[in-house]
Design a protein around this motif. Structure first.
Motif, PDB file in Angstrom:
ATOM      1  N   ILE A   1       0.836  -1.202   0.000  1.00  0.00           N
ATOM      2  CA  ILE A   1       0.000   0.000   0.000  1.00  0.00           C
ATOM      3  C   ILE A   1       0.872   1.253   0.000  1.00  0.00           C
ATOM      4  N   ALA A   2       1.925   1.259   0.799  1.00  0.00           N
ATOM      5  CA  ALA A   2       2.842   2.402   0.849  1.00  0.00           C
ATOM      6  C   ALA A   2       3.539   2.598  -0.494  1.00  0.00           C
ATOM      7  N   SER A   3       3.941   1.516  -1.113  1.00  0.00           N
ATOM      8  CA  SER A   3       4.610   1.600  -2.417  1.00  0.00           C
ATOM      9  C   SER A   3       3.670   2.145  -3.480  1.00  0.00           C
ATOM     10  N   LEU A   4       2.441   1.660  -3.490  1.00  0.00           N
ATOM     11  CA  LEU A   4       1.452   2.180  -4.445  1.00  0.00           C
ATOM     12  C   LEU A   4       1.152   3.649  -4.174  1.00  0.00           C
ATOM     13  N   ASP A   5       1.176   4.041  -2.910  1.00  0.00           N
ATOM     14  CA  ASP A   5       0.979   5.439  -2.535  1.00  0.00           C
ATOM     15  C   ASP A   5       2.051   6.303  -3.196  1.00  0.00           C
ATOM     16  N   GLU A   6       3.283   5.847  -3.167  1.00  0.00           N
ATOM     17  CA  GLU A   6       4.376   6.609  -3.785  1.00  0.00           C
ATOM     18  C   GLU A   6       4.277   6.593  -5.309  1.00  0.00           C
ATOM     19  N   VAL A   7       3.825   5.495  -5.894  1.00  0.00           N
ATOM     20  CA  VAL A   7       3.625   5.435  -7.345  1.00  0.00           C
ATOM     21  C   VAL A   7       2.563   6.463  -7.770  1.00  0.00           C
ATOM     22  N   ILE A   8       1.496   6.563  -6.996  1.00  0.00           N
ATOM     23  CA  ILE A   8       0.457   7.558  -7.287  1.00  0.00           C
ATOM     24  C   ILE A   8       1.084   8.952  -7.341  1.00  0.00           C
ATOM     25  N   GLN A   9       1.986   9.229  -6.423  1.00  0.00           N
ATOM     26  CA  GLN A   9       2.583  10.560  -6.356  1.00  0.00           C
ATOM     27  C   GLN A   9       3.480  10.869  -7.561  1.00  0.00           C
ATOM     28  N   ILE A  10       4.008   9.855  -8.214  1.00  0.00           N
ATOM     29  CA  ILE A  10       4.798  10.066  -9.431  1.00  0.00           C
ATOM     30  C   ILE A  10       3.942  10.758 -10.493  1.00  0.00           C
ATOM     31  N   TYR A  11       2.665  10.389 -10.537  1.00  0.00           N
ATOM     32  CA  TYR A  11       1.765  10.897 -11.569  1.00  0.00           C
ATOM     33  C   TYR A  11       0.912  12.076 -11.107  1.00  0.00           C
ATOM     34  N   THR A  12       1.192  12.587  -9.929  1.00  0.00           N
ATOM     35  CA  THR A  12       0.456  13.731  -9.382  1.00  0.00           C
ATOM     36  C   THR A  12       1.303  14.986  -9.566  1.00  0.00           C
ATOM     37  N   PRO A  13       0.706  16.050 -10.112  1.00  0.00           N
ATOM     38  CA  PRO A  13       1.477  17.268 -10.386  1.00  0.00           C
ATOM     39  C   PRO A  13       2.235  17.801  -9.170  1.00  0.00           C
ATOM     40  N   GLY A  14       3.557  17.994  -9.360  1.00  0.00           N
ATOM     41  CA  GLY A  14       4.397  18.571  -8.325  1.00  0.00           C
ATOM     42  C   GLY A  14       4.834  17.619  -7.237  1.00  0.00           C
ATOM     43  N   ARG A  15       4.354  16.388  -7.271  1.00  0.00           N
ATOM     44  CA  ARG A  15       4.685  15.425  -6.214  1.00  0.00           C
ATOM     45  C   ARG A  15       5.793  14.502  -6.686  1.00  0.00           C
ATOM     46  N   THR A  16       6.485  13.907  -5.731  1.00  0.00           N
ATOM     47  CA  THR A  16       7.536  12.944  -6.038  1.00  0.00           C
ATOM     48  C   THR A  16       7.381  11.721  -5.156  1.00  0.00           C
ATOM     49  N   ALA A  17       7.982  10.641  -5.587  1.00  0.00           N
ATOM     50  CA  ALA A  17       7.980   9.402  -4.813  1.00  0.00           C
ATOM     51  C   ALA A  17       9.337   9.232  -4.153  1.00  0.00           C
ATOM     52  N   THR A  18       9.324   8.778  -2.898  1.00  0.00           N
ATOM     53  CA  THR A  18      10.598   8.531  -2.217  1.00  0.00           C
ATOM     54  C   THR A  18      10.561   7.199  -1.473  1.00  0.00           C
ATOM     55  N   ILE A  19      11.693   6.544  -1.492  1.00  0.00           N
ATOM     56  CA  ILE A  19      11.857   5.308  -0.722  1.00  0.00           C
ATOM     57  C   ILE A  19      11.749   5.623   0.773  1.00  0.00           C
ATOM     58  N   ALA A  20      12.246   6.798   1.154  1.00  0.00           N
ATOM     59  CA  ALA A  20      12.205   7.200   2.572  1.00  0.00           C
ATOM     60  C   ALA A  20      10.766   7.217   3.088  1.00  0.00           C
ATOM     61  N   ASP A  21       9.827   7.672   2.260  1.00  0.00           N
ATOM     62  CA  ASP A  21       8.425   7.681   2.690  1.00  0.00           C
ATOM     63  C   ASP A  21       7.867   6.265   2.815  1.00  0.00           C
ATOM     64  N   VAL A  22       8.279   5.374   1.922  1.00  0.00           N
ATOM     65  CA  VAL A  22       7.843   3.972   2.046  1.00  0.00           C
ATOM     66  C   VAL A  22       8.371   3.392   3.356  1.00  0.00           C
ATOM     67  N   LEU A  23       9.619   3.687   3.681  1.00  0.00           N
ATOM     68  CA  LEU A  23      10.200   3.200   4.941  1.00  0.00           C
ATOM     69  C   LEU A  23       9.495   3.806   6.152  1.00  0.00           C
ATOM     70  N   LEU A  24       9.191   5.102   6.077  1.00  0.00           N
ATOM     71  CA  LEU A  24       8.463   5.764   7.172  1.00  0.00           C
ATOM     72  C   LEU A  24       7.073   5.161   7.336  1.00  0.00           C
ATOM     73  N   ASP A  25       6.392   4.948   6.213  1.00  0.00           N
ATOM     74  CA  ASP A  25       5.054   4.345   6.247  1.00  0.00           C
ATOM     75  C   ASP A  25       5.105   2.934   6.824  1.00  0.00           C
ATOM     76  N   THR A  26       6.107   2.178   6.418  1.00  0.00           N
ATOM     77  CA  THR A  26       6.264   0.812   6.934  1.00  0.00           C
ATOM     78  C   THR A  26       6.534   0.830   8.434  1.00  0.00           C
ATOM     79  N   THR A  27       7.364   1.771   8.868  1.00  0.00           N
ATOM     80  CA  THR A  27       7.630   1.921  10.299  1.00  0.00           C
ATOM     81  C   THR A  27       6.341   2.239  11.052  1.00  0.00           C
ATOM     82  N   GLY A  28       5.546   3.149  10.504  1.00  0.00           N
ATOM     83  CA  GLY A  28       4.259   3.472  11.119  1.00  0.00           C
ATOM     84  C   GLY A  28       3.371   2.249  11.230  1.00  0.00           C
TER      85      GLY A  28
END
Length: 141
Positions: A98-125
């Motif tokens: 789910i976290a990975s797909l969340d970051e993929v969505i952000q690749i296609y959202t204007p002005g947003r970027t995907a980061t591995i750090a956010d996937v790790l933070l989400d997984t930690t949460g």
């Protein structure tokens, strides 16, 4: 009945998370700054004077952590009703997806970027949420 309610809650949390990811960067920044400025005004009243930009970064990261804590807890609770073994591992795996797909969505959202750090933070949460719900379930068993 419990499984259906739990699964529905999972879907609602995912919809909330992914809905936020579909927000353009300007809308996302505006929403987080709403919370940041309100928190900052409270902190100023008690004598702290935090840097707004730095504080906004922490507010955004705390939002990631909190969303996924809730998600991890509900996934674990649901999976506990379905599976007999490896419940935490399966819960974490789903949360990572789910976290990975969340970051993929952000690749296609204007002005947003995907980061591995956010996937790790989400997984930690998610892992924190799983640990909390596991502890609570043991406490009340």
């Amino acid at each position: 009945m419990k499984k259906t309610i739990s699964a529905t809650i999972i879907l609602l949390i995912i919809a909330f998370i992914w809905g936020n990811s579909y927000q353009a960067k300007s809308d996302s920044v505006q929403l987080s700054m709403f919370f940041t400025t309100n928190i900052q005004s409270i902190l100023i009243k008690v004598g702290f004077h935090p840097n707004l930009k730095l504080m906004d970064t922490y507010v955004r990261k705390l939002a990631h952590l909190t969303e996924f804590m809730a998600l991890g807890a509900v996934i674990y609770y649901t999976f506990k009703q379905i599976f007999a073994t490896h419940i935490a591992k399966k819960s974490i795996l789903l949360a990572i997806c789910i976290a990975s797909l969340d970051e993929v969505i952000q690749i296609y959202t204007p002005g947003r970027t995907a980061t591995i750090a956010d996937v790790l933070l989400d997984t930690t949460g998610s892992m924190i949420g799983i640990l909390i719900i596991k502890s609570l379930l043991k406490l009340f068993d």
